[in-house]
Write a protein that holds these residues in place. Structure first.
Motif, PDB file in Angstrom:
ATOM      1  N   LYS A 197       0.685  -1.236  -0.167  1.00 39.43           N
ATOM      2  CA  LYS A 197       0.052  -0.055  -0.051  1.00 39.43           C
ATOM      3  C   LYS A 197       0.956   1.228   0.015  1.00 39.43           C
ATOM      4  CE  LYS A 197      -3.506  -2.207   2.673  1.00 39.43           C
ATOM      5  NZ  LYS A 197      -4.631  -2.348   3.820  1.00 39.43           N
ATOM      6  N   LEU A 198       2.111   1.213   0.206  1.00 41.89           N
ATOM      7  CA  LEU A 198       3.133   2.497  -0.095  1.00 41.89           C
ATOM      8  C   LEU A 198       3.284   3.041  -1.333  1.00 41.89           C
ATOM      9  CD1 LEU A 198       6.146   1.215   2.290  1.00 41.89           C
ATOM     10  CD2 LEU A 198       3.907   2.327   3.011  1.00 41.89           C
ATOM     11  N   ASP A 199       3.103   4.469  -1.213  1.00 41.15           N
ATOM     12  CA  ASP A 199       3.252   5.093  -2.351  1.00 41.15           C
ATOM     13  C   ASP A 199       4.683   5.141  -2.805  1.00 41.15           C
ATOM     14  OD1 ASP A 199       2.909   6.817  -4.548  1.00 41.15           O
ATOM     15  OD2 ASP A 199       2.290   8.670  -3.375  1.00 41.15           O
ATOM     16  N   PHE A 200       5.124   4.175  -3.637  1.00 36.99           N
ATOM     17  CA  PHE A 200       6.336   4.099  -4.208  1.00 36.99           C
ATOM     18  C   PHE A 200       6.967   5.395  -4.998  1.00 36.99           C
ATOM     19  CE2 PHE A 200       5.672  -0.266  -2.788  1.00 36.99           C
ATOM     20  CZ  PHE A 200       6.689  -0.651  -2.078  1.00 36.99           C
ATOM     21  N   THR A 201       5.891   6.139  -5.355  1.00 36.81           N
ATOM     22  CA  THR A 201       6.232   7.379  -6.410  1.00 36.81           C
ATOM     23  C   THR A 201       6.967   8.409  -5.398  1.00 36.81           C
ATOM     24  OG1 THR A 201       4.384   8.479  -5.606  1.00 36.81           O
ATOM     25  CG2 THR A 201       4.254   7.115  -7.704  1.00 36.81           C
ATOM     26  N   LEU A 202       6.917   8.274  -4.051  1.00 36.60           N
ATOM     27  CA  LEU A 202       7.852   9.102  -3.212  1.00 36.60           C
ATOM     28  C   LEU A 202       9.403   8.596  -3.343  1.00 36.60           C
ATOM     29  CD1 LEU A 202       5.530   9.287  -0.281  1.00 36.60           C
ATOM     30  CD2 LEU A 202       5.825  10.982  -1.971  1.00 36.60           C
ATOM     31  N   VAL A 203       9.476   7.117  -3.189  1.00 36.18           N
ATOM     32  CA  VAL A 203      10.907   6.803  -3.862  1.00 36.18           C
ATOM     33  C   VAL A 203      11.454   7.231  -5.048  1.00 36.18           C
ATOM     34  CG1 VAL A 203      12.364   4.778  -3.624  1.00 36.18           C
ATOM     35  CG2 VAL A 203      10.374   5.003  -2.185  1.00 36.18           C
ATOM     36  N   GLU A 204      10.673   7.187  -6.059  1.00 34.42           N
ATOM     37  CA  GLU A 204      11.060   7.571  -7.205  1.00 34.42           C
ATOM     38  C   GLU A 204      11.414   9.031  -7.339  1.00 34.42           C
ATOM     39  OE1 GLU A 204       8.049   6.458  -9.949  1.00 34.42           O
ATOM     40  OE2 GLU A 204       8.119   4.146  -9.596  1.00 34.42           O
ATOM     41  N   ALA A 205      10.501   9.913  -6.530  1.00 35.76           N
ATOM     42  CA  ALA A 205      10.832  11.357  -6.685  1.00 35.76           C
ATOM     43  C   ALA A 205      12.022  11.586  -5.862  1.00 35.76           C
ATOM     44  CB  ALA A 205       9.724  12.084  -5.992  1.00 35.76           C
ATOM     45  N   ALA A 206      12.353  10.691  -4.822  1.00 33.99           N
ATOM     46  CA  ALA A 206      13.437  11.070  -4.104  1.00 33.99           C
ATOM     47  C   ALA A 206      14.833  10.666  -4.728  1.00 33.99           C
ATOM     48  CB  ALA A 206      13.526  10.217  -2.804  1.00 33.99           C
ATOM     49  N   ASP A 208      14.924  10.944  -8.119  1.00 35.25           N
ATOM     50  CA  ASP A 208      15.244  12.093  -9.200  1.00 35.25           C
ATOM     51  C   ASP A 208      15.590  13.233  -8.682  1.00 35.25           C
ATOM     52  OD1 ASP A 208      13.801  10.149 -11.094  1.00 35.25           O
ATOM     53  OD2 ASP A 208      11.834  11.112 -10.727  1.00 35.25           O
ATOM     54  N   LEU A 209      15.441  13.412  -7.386  1.00 28.87           N
ATOM     55  CA  LEU A 209      16.237  14.491  -7.078  1.00 28.87           C
ATOM     56  C   LEU A 209      17.533  14.176  -6.361  1.00 28.87           C
ATOM     57  CD1 LEU A 209      13.261  15.840  -4.517  1.00 28.87           C
ATOM     58  CD2 LEU A 209      14.227  16.874  -6.901  1.00 28.87           C
ATOM     59  N   GLY A 210      18.141  13.120  -6.635  1.00 28.95           N
ATOM     60  CA  GLY A 210      19.479  12.750  -6.346  1.00 28.95           C
ATOM     61  C   GLY A 210      19.914  11.836  -5.117  1.00 28.95           C
ATOM     62  N   ALA A 211      18.998  11.409  -4.405  1.00 26.94           N
ATOM     63  CA  ALA A 211      18.933  10.669  -3.273  1.00 26.94           C
ATOM     64  C   ALA A 211      19.413   9.236  -3.741  1.00 26.94           C
ATOM     65  CB  ALA A 211      17.598  10.408  -2.495  1.00 26.94           C
ATOM     66  N   ARG A 212      20.389   8.652  -2.909  1.00 23.94           N
ATOM     67  CA  ARG A 212      20.851   7.292  -3.327  1.00 23.94           C
ATOM     68  C   ARG A 212      19.607   6.325  -2.819  1.00 23.94           C
ATOM     69  NH1 ARG A 212      26.191   6.761  -4.614  1.00 23.94           N
ATOM     70  NH2 ARG A 212      27.323   8.727  -4.474  1.00 23.94           N
ATOM     71  N   PRO A 213      19.485   5.128  -3.307  1.00 28.13           N
ATOM     72  CA  PRO A 213      18.626   4.258  -3.125  1.00 28.13           C
ATOM     73  C   PRO A 213      18.857   3.948  -1.551  1.00 28.13           C
ATOM     74  CG  PRO A 213      19.767   3.475  -4.919  1.00 28.13           C
ATOM     75  CD  PRO A 213      20.493   4.389  -4.505  1.00 28.13           C
ATOM     76  N   TRP A 214      19.903   3.726  -0.782  1.00 28.87           N
ATOM     77  CA  TRP A 214      20.058   3.274   0.559  1.00 28.87           C
ATOM     78  C   TRP A 214      19.098   4.739   1.550  1.00 28.87           C
ATOM     79  CZ3 TRP A 214      22.394   6.461   3.856  1.00 28.87           C
ATOM     80  CH2 TRP A 214      23.599   7.123   3.313  1.00 28.87           C
ATOM     81  N   ARG A 215      19.491   5.991   0.955  1.00 27.83           N
ATOM     82  CA  ARG A 215      18.891   7.053   1.753  1.00 27.83           C
ATOM     83  C   ARG A 215      17.479   7.070   1.553  1.00 27.83           C
ATOM     84  NH1 ARG A 215      21.196  11.160   4.125  1.00 27.83           N
ATOM     85  NH2 ARG A 215      19.989  13.319   4.182  1.00 27.83           N
ATOM     86  N   ALA A 216      17.070   6.829   0.438  1.00 26.74           N
ATOM     87  CA  ALA A 216      15.537   6.836   0.164  1.00 26.74           C
ATOM     88  C   ALA A 216      14.870   5.933   0.858  1.00 26.74           C
ATOM     89  CB  ALA A 216      15.073   6.894  -1.430  1.00 26.74           C
ATOM     90  N   PHE A 217      15.693   4.713   1.098  1.00 27.79           N
ATOM     91  CA  PHE A 217      15.014   3.545   1.772  1.00 27.79           C
ATOM     92  C   PHE A 217      14.787   3.997   3.273  1.00 27.79           C
ATOM     93  CE2 PHE A 217      15.614  -0.064   4.664  1.00 27.79           C
ATOM     94  CZ  PHE A 217      14.647  -0.860   4.429  1.00 27.79           C
ATOM     95  N   LEU A 218      16.035   4.638   3.798  1.00 32.05           N
ATOM     96  CA  LEU A 218      16.108   5.023   5.176  1.00 32.05           C
ATOM     97  C   LEU A 218      14.949   6.064   5.566  1.00 32.05           C
ATOM     98  CD1 LEU A 218      19.819   4.372   6.028  1.00 32.05           C
ATOM     99  CD2 LEU A 218      18.137   2.702   6.502  1.00 32.05           C
ATOM    100  N   THR A 219      14.875   7.070   4.467  1.00 35.54           N
ATOM    101  CA  THR A 219      14.049   8.127   5.075  1.00 35.54           C
ATOM    102  C   THR A 219      12.688   8.191   4.478  1.00 35.54           C
ATOM    103  OG1 THR A 219      15.001   9.248   3.156  1.00 35.54           O
ATOM    104  CG2 THR A 219      16.141   9.601   4.931  1.00 35.54           C
ATOM    105  N   ILE A 220      12.297   7.267   3.715  1.00 32.43           N
ATOM    106  CA  ILE A 220      11.018   7.224   3.106  1.00 32.43           C
ATOM    107  C   ILE A 220      10.354   6.020   3.570  1.00 32.43           C
ATOM    108  CG2 ILE A 220       9.582   7.336   1.002  1.00 32.43           C
ATOM    109  CD1 ILE A 220      11.628   9.424  -0.118  1.00 32.43           C
ATOM    110  N   THR A 221      10.918   4.930   2.817  1.00 38.34           N
ATOM    111  CA  THR A 221      10.317   3.555   2.966  1.00 38.34           C
ATOM    112  C   THR A 221      10.093   3.068   4.278  1.00 38.34           C
ATOM    113  OG1 THR A 221      11.179   3.016   0.616  1.00 38.34           O
ATOM    114  CG2 THR A 221      10.303   1.194   1.674  1.00 38.34           C
ATOM    115  N   LEU A 222      11.224   2.970   4.964  1.00 36.37           N
ATOM    116  CA  LEU A 222      11.227   2.391   6.184  1.00 36.37           C
ATOM    117  C   LEU A 222      10.665   3.234   7.388  1.00 36.37           C
ATOM    118  CD1 LEU A 222      12.748   0.229   7.938  1.00 36.37           C
ATOM    119  CD2 LEU A 222      14.637   1.737   8.523  1.00 36.37           C
TER     120      LEU A 222
END
Length: 304
Positions: A197-206, A208-222
Motif C-alpha cells: 500500500k506504500l506510495d512508491f512514487t515518493l521513492v522515485e521522486a527522491a 530523481d532529486l539525487g537521493a541514493r537508494p539506501w538513503r531513500a529507503f531509510l528516509t521514506i520507505t522504512l
C-alpha cells in the motif's frame, strides 16, 4: 404517533455496527477470557492429589464461606531460578526469532510488493505454501534435515565441504532454524499487506532529486512501513515466547523455554496451580509489548 414509537424502538435495538463488533468480542469472551479466568482462579489454589488436582478457593464450613488464596505460586514464579531462566531464555529466543524473520522477510516482502502485479499472487502462494502441510509434520521434516545423518550433513560430507557432521540437531542452532522457518510466514503476510500500500512514487521522486537508494529507503520507505514492522513483529514475538513443540523436538536439553516448564507442571508434576501462575505471568508479560504498540498507534493517529 407510530413514527415516534418506531423511533423509540430503533433507539432500543442495537445498531449494525454494535452487532458486528459484538461477534468477535463474544468469541474472545468465550474462548479466551473465560478460560483465562479459570486459569487465573486455579493459580491461587493449593495442589492436592485428587481430581481436579487443586483445592477450591471458596467453600462452606460450619455455615461460613471461607475463601483461601495461595500466593506462594506467584512468589515461586518470581523467585525460582527455573522459571526466571525459562522466561529469560524464552524472551531471548523469541526476540532473536523476530529479528531474523524481519531481516529475511522484509527484503522478500519489499521485492514482492515492487514486483509485477501478475507475479504477486504466485509469490504470495509460495509464502503460504508451508501452511498446506501440518505444523507438526513440518517440524518433524527438519529432524530429517538437521540430524547427523540427515540430508544437510550427508550433502556437506559428500561434497567434501565437511569431514564430520555439523551439530545442528538437539541444540540451539536447530531450535533457531525451526523457529525462523515456522514463524517467517506469520511476519511476511501482514508486512506485505503494509508494503504493497506504500506510495512508491515518493521513492522515485527522491531518486530523481539525487537521493541514493539506501538513503531513500531509510528516509521514506522504512519510516512509512514502521507500523507494519511493529505489527508483524508482534505476531511473531508473542506466540514464539510460549512455543513448546519446536524446542521439544529440535532443541537440546538446555533449550528450556517457558512452554516446556508449563507442560511439565501440568502433565508431569500435576501441579496445576504452579503452571497456572506461570501462564498468568507470561500473559501479563506479553501485554507490555501490546500496550506499547497500541500507544504508538494512538500517537501516530493523533499526529496525523
Amino acid at each position: 404517533m407510530n413514527a415516534a414509537r418506531t423511533a423509540r424502538l430503533a433507539k432500543l435495538l442495537p445498531s449494525g455496527r454494535t452487532i458486528v463488533i459484538a461477534v468477535p468480542f463474544s468469541f474472545l469472551l468465550v474462548f479466551f477470557l473465560l478460560p483465562f479466568g479459570a486459569v487465573f482462579e486455579i493459580s491461587f489454589a493449593n495442589t492436592q492429589m485428587s481430581v481436579p488436582p487443586y483445592t477450591p478457593l471458596a467453600q462452606f464450613r460450619d455455615g461460613f464461606l471461607q475463601i483461601a488464596l495461595n500466593f506462594e505460586h506467584y512468589v515461586s514464579v518470581a523467585t525460582d531460578s527455573l522459571y526466571i531462566n525459562a522466561y529469560l531464555f524464552s524472551l531471548l529466543i523469541a526476540g532473536a526469532t523476530t529479528l531474523l524473520c524481519l531481516l529475511i522477510g522484509y527484503p522478500a516482502c519489499y521485492l514482492i510488493a515492487r514486483s509485477n502485479p501478475a507475479w504477486r499472487n504466485l509469490l504470495l502462494m509460495l509464502v503460504m505454501l508451508p501452511f498446506w502441510t501440518s505444523y507438526l509434520i513440518r517440524v518433524y521434516a527438519w529432524i530429517g534435515l538437521l540430524k547427523n545423518q540427515g540430508l544437510i550433513n550427508d550433502f556437506l560430507i559428500w561434497t567434501t565441504l565437511r569431514d564430520e557432521p555439523l551439530k545442528l540437531y538437539h541444540n540451539n542452532w536447530g531450535l533457531m532454524i525451526g523457529m525462523v522457518y515456522n514463524y517467517l510466514p506469520y511476519l511476511m503476510l501482514p508486512l506485505y499487506a503494509y508494503l504493497v500500500k506504500l506510495d512508491f512514487t515518493l521513492v522515485e521522486a527522491a531518486s530523481d532529486l539525487g537521493a541514493r537508494p539506501w538513503r531513500a529507503f531509510l528516509t521514506i520507505t522504512l519510516p512509512m512501513s514502521r507500523r507494519g514492522i511493529i505489527a508483524s513483529s508482534l505476531l511473531v514475538f508473542i506466540p514464539a515466547v510460549g512455543e513448546y513443540v519446536i524446542p521439544e523436538l529440535l532443541g537440546g536439553s538446555n533449550s528450556l523455554m517457558i512452554g516446556r516448564v508449563m507442560w511439565d507442571d501440568f502433565f508431569v508434576n500435576t501441579d496445576w496451580p504452579s503452571a497456572s501462575a506461570a501462564t498468568v505471568a507470561m500473559v501479563l508479560l506479553l501485554l507490555l509489548p501490546m500496550a506499547w504498540f497500541q500507544r504508538v498507534r494512538q500517537r501516530e493517529l493523533a499526529e496525523s
